[in-house]
Design an enzyme around this catalytic site. Structure first.
Site, PDB file in Angstrom:
ATOM      1  N   SER A  16       0.856  -1.191   0.000  1.00 50.96           N
ATOM      2  CA  SER A  16       0.000   0.000   0.000  1.00 50.96           C
ATOM      3  C   SER A  16       0.894   1.244   0.000  1.00 50.96           C
ATOM      4  O   SER A  16       2.121   1.127  -0.025  1.00 50.96           O
ATOM      5  CB  SER A  16      -0.916  -0.014   1.221  1.00 50.96           C
ATOM      6  OG  SER A  16      -0.147  -0.105   2.382  1.00 50.96           O
ATOM      7  N   LEU A  18       1.504   3.382  -2.323  1.00 53.19           N
ATOM      8  CA  LEU A  18       2.293   3.651  -3.537  1.00 53.19           C
ATOM      9  C   LEU A  18       1.838   4.935  -4.222  1.00 53.19           C
ATOM     10  O   LEU A  18       2.454   5.385  -5.180  1.00 53.19           O
ATOM     11  CB  LEU A  18       2.168   2.482  -4.527  1.00 53.19           C
ATOM     12  CG  LEU A  18       2.889   1.206  -4.133  1.00 53.19           C
ATOM     13  CD1 LEU A  18       2.702   0.144  -5.224  1.00 53.19           C
ATOM     14  CD2 LEU A  18       4.375   1.454  -3.913  1.00 53.19           C
ATOM     15  N   LYS A 191      13.858  -5.590  -8.965  1.00 53.25           N
ATOM     16  CA  LYS A 191      13.221  -6.902  -8.969  1.00 53.25           C
ATOM     17  C   LYS A 191      11.761  -6.824  -9.465  1.00 53.25           C
ATOM     18  O   LYS A 191      10.977  -5.998  -8.992  1.00 53.25           O
ATOM     19  CB  LYS A 191      13.236  -7.503  -7.551  1.00 53.25           C
ATOM     20  CG  LYS A 191      14.621  -7.583  -6.921  1.00 53.25           C
ATOM     21  CD  LYS A 191      15.638  -8.348  -7.761  1.00 53.25           C
ATOM     22  CE  LYS A 191      15.454  -9.832  -7.762  1.00 53.25           C
ATOM     23  NZ  LYS A 191      16.578 -10.499  -8.520  1.00 53.25           N
ATOM     24  N   LYS A 193       9.730  -9.629  -9.559  1.00 53.11           N
ATOM     25  CA  LYS A 193       8.905 -10.756  -9.076  1.00 53.11           C
ATOM     26  C   LYS A 193       7.656 -10.328  -8.297  1.00 53.11           C
ATOM     27  O   LYS A 193       6.562 -10.851  -8.547  1.00 53.11           O
ATOM     28  CB  LYS A 193       9.776 -11.698  -8.224  1.00 53.11           C
ATOM     29  CG  LYS A 193       9.151 -13.064  -7.960  1.00 53.11           C
ATOM     30  CD  LYS A 193       9.095 -13.944  -9.191  1.00 53.11           C
ATOM     31  CE  LYS A 193      10.425 -14.660  -9.390  1.00 53.11           C
ATOM     32  NZ  LYS A 193      10.499 -15.304 -10.708  1.00 53.11           N
ATOM     33  N   ALA A 245       9.107  11.357  -7.384  1.00 56.52           N
ATOM     34  CA  ALA A 245       9.121  12.753  -7.846  1.00 56.52           C
ATOM     35  C   ALA A 245       9.483  13.696  -6.704  1.00 56.52           C
ATOM     36  O   ALA A 245       9.322  13.358  -5.535  1.00 56.52           O
ATOM     37  CB  ALA A 245       7.756  13.118  -8.403  1.00 56.52           C
ATOM     38  N   GLY A 358      -9.026  20.265  15.425  1.00 56.45           N
ATOM     39  CA  GLY A 358      -8.844  19.082  16.263  1.00 56.45           C
ATOM     40  C   GLY A 358     -10.035  18.855  17.170  1.00 56.45           C
ATOM     41  O   GLY A 358     -11.001  19.601  17.169  1.00 56.45           O
ATOM     42  N   CYS A 385     -10.850  26.330  12.728  1.00 57.57           N
ATOM     43  CA  CYS A 385     -11.840  25.530  13.451  1.00 57.57           C
ATOM     44  C   CYS A 385     -11.505  25.482  14.935  1.00 57.57           C
ATOM     45  O   CYS A 385     -11.666  26.489  15.612  1.00 57.57           O
ATOM     46  CB  CYS A 385     -11.988  24.153  12.815  1.00 57.57           C
ATOM     47  SG  CYS A 385     -13.639  23.490  13.101  1.00 57.57           S
ATOM     48  N   ARG A 466     -18.931  20.660  15.851  1.00 57.11           N
ATOM     49  CA  ARG A 466     -20.164  20.590  16.639  1.00 57.11           C
ATOM     50  C   ARG A 466     -20.361  21.836  17.506  1.00 57.11           C
ATOM     51  O   ARG A 466     -21.461  22.171  17.883  1.00 57.11           O
ATOM     52  CB  ARG A 466     -20.118  19.392  17.600  1.00 57.11           C
ATOM     53  CG  ARG A 466     -20.167  18.056  16.907  1.00 57.11           C
ATOM     54  CD  ARG A 466     -20.320  16.923  17.923  1.00 57.11           C
ATOM     55  NE  ARG A 466     -19.900  15.679  17.310  1.00 57.11           N
ATOM     56  CZ  ARG A 466     -20.659  14.966  16.479  1.00 57.11           C
ATOM     57  NH1 ARG A 466     -21.885  15.369  16.178  1.00 57.11           N
ATOM     58  NH2 ARG A 466     -20.209  13.842  15.945  1.00 57.11           N
ATOM     59  N   HIS A 511     -13.241  25.441   7.362  1.00 55.36           N
ATOM     60  CA  HIS A 511     -11.964  24.848   6.922  1.00 55.36           C
ATOM     61  C   HIS A 511     -11.609  25.363   5.523  1.00 55.36           C
ATOM     62  O   HIS A 511     -11.941  24.713   4.525  1.00 55.36           O
ATOM     63  CB  HIS A 511     -12.086  23.324   6.874  1.00 55.36           C
ATOM     64  CG  HIS A 511     -12.173  22.692   8.210  1.00 55.36           C
ATOM     65  ND1 HIS A 511     -11.080  22.152   8.864  1.00 55.36           N
ATOM     66  CD2 HIS A 511     -13.222  22.523   9.038  1.00 55.36           C
ATOM     67  CE1 HIS A 511     -11.466  21.669  10.030  1.00 55.36           C
ATOM     68  NE2 HIS A 511     -12.762  21.874  10.162  1.00 55.36           N
ATOM     69  N   GLU A 513      -8.895  25.241   4.045  1.00 50.56           N
ATOM     70  CA  GLU A 513      -7.923  24.378   3.370  1.00 50.56           C
ATOM     71  C   GLU A 513      -8.564  23.413   2.367  1.00 50.56           C
ATOM     72  O   GLU A 513      -7.934  23.012   1.398  1.00 50.56           O
ATOM     73  CB  GLU A 513      -7.078  23.609   4.404  1.00 50.56           C
ATOM     74  CG  GLU A 513      -7.790  22.521   5.207  1.00 50.56           C
ATOM     75  CD  GLU A 513      -8.520  23.037   6.450  1.00 50.56           C
ATOM     76  OE1 GLU A 513      -8.805  24.248   6.516  1.00 50.56           O
ATOM     77  OE2 GLU A 513      -8.807  22.218   7.350  1.00 50.56           O
TER      78      GLU A 513
HETATM   79  N1  GLN Z   1     -13.801  20.023  18.159  1.00 46.67           N
HETATM   80  C1  GLN Z   1     -14.335  21.245  17.619  1.00 46.67           C
HETATM   81  C2  GLN Z   1     -15.816  21.125  17.303  1.00 46.67           C
HETATM   82  O1  GLN Z   1     -16.329  20.037  17.135  1.00 46.67           O
HETATM   83  C3  GLN Z   1     -13.558  21.686  16.404  1.00 46.67           C
HETATM   84  C4  GLN Z   1     -13.623  20.722  15.259  1.00 46.67           C
HETATM   85  C5  GLN Z   1     -12.546  20.941  14.217  1.00 46.67           C
HETATM   86  O2  GLN Z   1     -11.512  21.544  14.491  1.00 46.67           O
HETATM   87  N2  GLN Z   1     -12.746  20.393  13.038  1.00 46.67           N
HETATM   88  O3  GLN Z   1     -16.500  22.107  17.206  1.00 46.67           O
END
Ligand code: GLN
Length: 539
Positions: A16, A18, A191, A193, A245, A358, A385, A466, A511, A513
């Site tokens: 896995s 790759l 290799k 094989k 790369a 987080g 977040c 949440r 988010h 990102e």
């Molecule tokens: N734990 C936080 C919430 O649930 C932030 C969630 C997060 O950072 N994605 O609101």
């Protein structure tokens, strides 16, 4: 099954990791550059309905789509390469397949029949293979099969691929098998094989790969390619070398050089609509590889031991860095190792600080120290977040004097719940798929750092949380210099917080990102990097 959509299946062998996702995204990019409309979907063999409940340590980041699906991080690569949104339909797990079949069984849809892996599970897999092709929107659908050929759990997927050929029609069906050609340093030999064996396993399952893509640290000599061609039943020009790369963004061009797109088009009888248009891509690579300036940014979070946990943030810095021709040195720092004693040592050489998303209490105090350090030392700060929520808690404690302020996620009895559970979250019992997920509108305050970055007032961003800023405290924050600069127009939820008297301090509940792509670097990341460069000049 109707439509002239072509289906390409990508399987993996030998090991896995790759980079099937990158190969899939690169092939899709090349076909897109030729004028085809392409999408990529991933079928994952695990039993979770989706990766939303998986620990980021174990599985890396959970990527969220516009429609609020919690998906595999490879979908992030698909979007970053293709600059097109994906959706729930682009990521299906064995768990979801079984769930669908068992739900149908309970509804009595199979009355009288014994429900079995074949045909019921494989039929459901095929139904999902073809779903995105139903409205004829795509010329090509690439399906990445997660895991490795030979894994017990991917057997039903492999069987469904075998069956799919005859429903799609052999002319519209192609299998690309990605394998590893290990180099034995002692013998100075590449290799073949393991690849032979993995192709044998595919053949046993009734699938003949059409193209082999061979990951390798050294160029493949002609004899090695001939051997692979002979023993794996693959045309010599369809043994494609995939050298390691420098960046994942080189891979489309490497694959083009190896003519992967040409082989695919010729086998599927696809007539290119135009010459490969990759100028913008090359322009991006040029800027990425020739930076004129550099900056040091700390990414503070608790999942730093597995950088994949922050995949989209890391890639967003790559896109935004290239946009301003700046090499971003990203330093992943564990929030659990930060305390008031060592913080200056850990962060004083940083030009900017990001506190990551987080969940849960662990590492929280280190994040609060981090925010305080950025705020007091006028270091550009970007909170995403949980990072935004921590910025609010820190301000409440250290500026508003609400000593025990907290999020009710961390302390349900806090006397000052500045971050609290959203109303609609209060009575939920199920954990999976029940956060505030996906794209929501946000209106920005004129003159704010956020609106300067976006250059407009109305935006849409993706969410996964949440808890929310508790509007009960809003006035107190405003009066003391932490300003809400982004609101959800429908619910009044605070989406962005900024500190008035700070060079660049922006916390966002969403988010950003997830929406950053090669061709559309995210404005907040671009502005944050620019702010760190300005900070450097002052230093
Ligand atoms: N734990 C936080 C919430 O649930 C932030 C969630 C997060 O950072 N994605 O609101």
């Amino acid at each position: 099954m109707a439509s002239s959509t072509k289906y390409i299946f990508i399987t993996g062998g030998v090991t896995s990791s790759l980079g099937k996702g990158i190969i899939a995204a690169s092939l899709a990019k090349l076909l897109q550059a030729r004028g085809f409309s392409v999408t990529i979907q991933k079928f994952d063999p695990y039993l979770n309905i989706d990766p939303g409940t998986l620990n980021p340590y174990e599985h890396g980041e959970c990527y969220v789509t516009e429609d609020g699906a919690e998906t595999d991080l490879d979908l992030g690569h698909y979007e970053r390469f293709l600059n097109k949104p994906t959706s729930q339909a682009n990521n299906v797990t064995t768990g979801r397949i079984y769930n669908n079949v068992i739900t149908k069984e309970r509804k009595g849809e199979f009355l009288g029949k014994t429900v079995q892996v074949i045909p019921h599970i494989t039929d459901e897999i095929k139904r999902n293979f073809f779903k995105l092709g139903e409205d004829g929107k795509y010329d090509v659908i690439i399906t990445e099969i997660g895991g490795c050929v030979g894994d017990i759990e991917s057997l039903p997927f492999i069987e469904a691929v075998r069956q799919a050929k005859w429903e799609i029609g052999a002319n519209n069906f192609l299998v690309v098998h990605l394998t590893l050609i290990p180099y034995l340093a002692a013998a100075k030999e590449l290799k073949t094989k393991p690849t032979q064996h993995s192709v044998k396993q595919l053949l046993e399952a009734g699938i003949q790969p059409d193209i082999l893509v061979c990951r390798t640290e050294h160029p493949l000599p002609l004899e090695v390619k001939k051997k692979l061609s002979l023993f794996c039943n693959v045309e010599l020009n369809s043994v494609i070398e995939a050298m390691d790369a420098e960046t994942i963004y080189d891979v489309p061009l490497l694959m083009k050089k190896e003519k992967l797109d040409e082989r695919v088009m010729s086998k599927l009888k696809l007539n290119a609509k135009n010459k490969a248009e990759l100028d913008q891509w090359k322009d991006f690579l040029g800027r990425l590889k020739n930076p004129t300036q550099e900056t040091n940014i700390a990414l503070v979070g608790k999942y730093v031991s597995l950088p994949d946990a922050y995949k989209s943030i890391i890639e967003a810095f790559v896109h935004a860095g290239a946009a301003v021709e700046c090499k971003v040195h990203l330093h992943l720092i564990s929030s659990e190792e930060i305390n008031s004693e060592n913080i200056a040592k850990k962060l004083e050489s940083m030009d900017g600080i990001l506190v990551a998303p987080g969940f849960g209490e662990r590492g929280l105090e280190g994040k609060i120290e981090t925010v305080k350090f950025a705020r007091e030392n006028n270091i550009p700060f970007f909170g995403i977040c949980l990072g935004m929520q921590v910025a609010v808690i820190e301000y409440a404690r250290n500026v508003l004097g609400l000593i025990d302020a907290n999020s009710t996620e961390m302390d349900s009895f806090t006397p000052h719940p500045v971050i609290a559970l959203m109303e609609e979250q209060k009575n939920l019992e199920l954990m999976g798929g029940t956060m505030r997920l996906g794209s929501y509108p946000c209106e920005l305050k004129k003159g704010s750092k956020a609106s300067q970055a976006y250059g407009k007032q109305k935006i849409q961003e993706r969410h996964r949380h949440r808890y929310e800023f508790n509007n009960h405290f809003l006035k107190q924050f405003e009066e003391n210099g932490m300003m809400p600069t982004g609101f959800n127009p429908d619910t009044d939820l605070v989406e962005i917080m900024e500190i008035k008297d700070h060079p660049w301090f922006v916390g966002v509940q969403f988010h950003p990102e997830y929406k950053s792509t090669v061709l559309n670097p995210h404005p907040l990341f671009v502005r944050f990097i620019s702010a760190t460069l300005e900070n450097k000049k002052i230093k």
